[in-house]
Design an enzyme around this catalytic site. Structure first.
Site, PDB file in Angstrom:
ATOM      1  N   LYS A  22      -2.006  -7.445   3.695  1.00  0.00           N
ATOM      2  CA  LYS A  22      -2.846  -7.305   2.507  1.00  0.00           C
ATOM      3  C   LYS A  22      -1.965  -6.945   1.317  1.00  0.00           C
ATOM      4  O   LYS A  22      -1.271  -5.926   1.329  1.00  0.00           O
ATOM      5  CB  LYS A  22      -3.911  -6.223   2.715  1.00  0.00           C
ATOM      6  CG  LYS A  22      -4.905  -6.147   1.561  1.00  0.00           C
ATOM      7  CD  LYS A  22      -5.918  -5.049   1.770  1.00  0.00           C
ATOM      8  CE  LYS A  22      -6.943  -5.067   0.648  1.00  0.00           C
ATOM      9  NZ  LYS A  22      -6.316  -4.961  -0.699  1.00  0.00           N
ATOM     10  N   ASP A  24      -1.330  -5.991  -2.754  1.00  0.00           N
ATOM     11  CA  ASP A  24      -1.981  -5.170  -3.773  1.00  0.00           C
ATOM     12  C   ASP A  24      -1.600  -5.719  -5.138  1.00  0.00           C
ATOM     13  O   ASP A  24      -0.622  -5.297  -5.749  1.00  0.00           O
ATOM     14  CB  ASP A  24      -1.535  -3.711  -3.631  1.00  0.00           C
ATOM     15  CG  ASP A  24      -2.401  -2.766  -4.458  1.00  0.00           C
ATOM     16  OD1 ASP A  24      -3.435  -3.211  -4.983  1.00  0.00           O
ATOM     17  OD2 ASP A  24      -2.044  -1.581  -4.577  1.00  0.00           O
ATOM     18  N   GLU A 169      -0.153  -1.683   2.463  1.00  0.00           N
ATOM     19  CA  GLU A 169      -1.528  -1.246   2.228  1.00  0.00           C
ATOM     20  C   GLU A 169      -2.453  -1.525   3.400  1.00  0.00           C
ATOM     21  O   GLU A 169      -3.378  -0.760   3.667  1.00  0.00           O
ATOM     22  CB  GLU A 169      -2.087  -1.921   0.974  1.00  0.00           C
ATOM     23  CG  GLU A 169      -3.467  -1.418   0.594  1.00  0.00           C
ATOM     24  CD  GLU A 169      -4.022  -2.101  -0.639  1.00  0.00           C
ATOM     25  OE1 GLU A 169      -5.126  -1.725  -1.064  1.00  0.00           O
ATOM     26  OE2 GLU A 169      -3.376  -3.003  -1.170  1.00  0.00           O
TER      27      GLU A 169
END
Length: 310
Positions: A22, A24, A169
């Site tokens: 993931k 950011d 993350e």
């Protein structure tokens, strides 16, 4: 297409899912009409092409092939991790190309590509994720400011450990059979964040509005660095009604006339309290200055005294 917050698929079914890191950053759709131009649109639909001049050479990578790609624009830190705080210096500069170019030299952006929704004049949204992923990887899109990060099929637990150890993350889990659903927050895509916790001292609060009148809408929290109380962020989510009411009573008892943070937080209407209450919050990451990102309330810590946190 948007992901739904959730948990890691179980080992029994993980071979039906692909796992991606993931990122950011700023979500973007990349339009490559095959005529030597490129158009970059934010999730809102706004044209942000001029904000990221380093992506302009992407226009010629596919020759005359037309494509619409989905990805995330990030700014990387010294360890190669996406850093939203750095990227914020690049966002909002589409209307000032000269400034965008100057900032790009200091804070380069990188496009992480993870899906294709249109290729060679036809939509491919109806194809399963596994086929779209194959099409995307077949384009060979790797350049100085863009790449196609790997997706791992199965092995979710190992991917999770890698993410945790690297300080990233979280993960995105995508069902291999899932179609691309524009504008839908789908359960076929799951985002799993690595949640961190911190013990914080409550130094103030901001009154709520409407039905929360007289109750805290958010608390202002800090962390001890030796003796002073350093502002760490504003927390206003994850309370039950009972917890919010209990906290309101404790805040009234601890009311103070002056701010006890080293620097006064920029919060209009803030009310101050003596730095006695300790709470535990959950958060995703920290900014370079130590502020908590995406903090949410977890619980009061009556077993801890504020002075214990130095």
């Amino acid at each position: 297409m948007l992901a739904t917050p959730g948990v890691l698929p179980s080992p029994a079914v993980e071979d039906r899912w692909a796992f991606e890191v993931k990122q950011d950053g700023q979500r973007a759709m990349i339009y490559l009409p095959g005529d030597g131009t490129v158009l970059v649109r934010a999730r809102s639909g706004t044209d942000i092409t001029a904000a990221y001049p380093e992506l302009l050479p992407l226009a010629k990578t596919l020759g005359r092939r037309a494509a619409v790609l989905d990805g995330e624009i990030v700014a990387l830190d010294g360890q190669g991790r996406s850093d939203f705080e750095r990227l914020q210096q690049r966002m909002g500069l589409a209307g000032v190309p000269a400034r965008a170019a100057r900032t790009a030299a200091r804070v380069p952006a990188h496009l992480m590509l993870f899906d294709v929704v249109h290729l060679d004049g036809r939509p491919v949204t109806g194809l399963p994720y596994s086929e779209r992923r194959g099409l995307l990887e077949g384009l060979g899109l790797a350049g100085p400011a863009w790449s196609t990060p790997a997706a791992i099929v199965g092995h979710g637990a190992q991917a999770w450990e890698m993410v945790r150890n690297a300080g990233l993350e979280g993960l995105l889990a995508k069902r291999l059979t899932s179609r691309y659903e524009p504008g839908v927050r789908s359960k076929a895509w799951i985002k799993i964040r690595f949640v961190r916790t911190a013990d914080v001292v409550v130094g103030g609060w901001v009154p709520g509005r409407g039905r929360l009148n007289g109750l805290p809408g958010a608390v202002l929290v800090g962390e001890r660095r030796e003796v002073p109380l350093w502002y760490a962020g504003s927390v206003g989510t994850a309370w039950s009604e009972a917890e919010r009411a209990r906290l309101a009573g404790l805040l009234r008892i601890a009311a103070a006339e002056a701010c006890t943070f080293v620097e006064v937080p920029p919060m209009a209407g803030a009310r101050w309290v003596l730095p006695r209450l300790v709470g535990e919050v959950r958060y995703s990451t920290r900014t370079r200055t130590g502020r908590l990102r995406h903090p949410s309330w977890h619980r009061l810590r009556p077993d801890l005294a504020a002075d214990d946190l130095t």
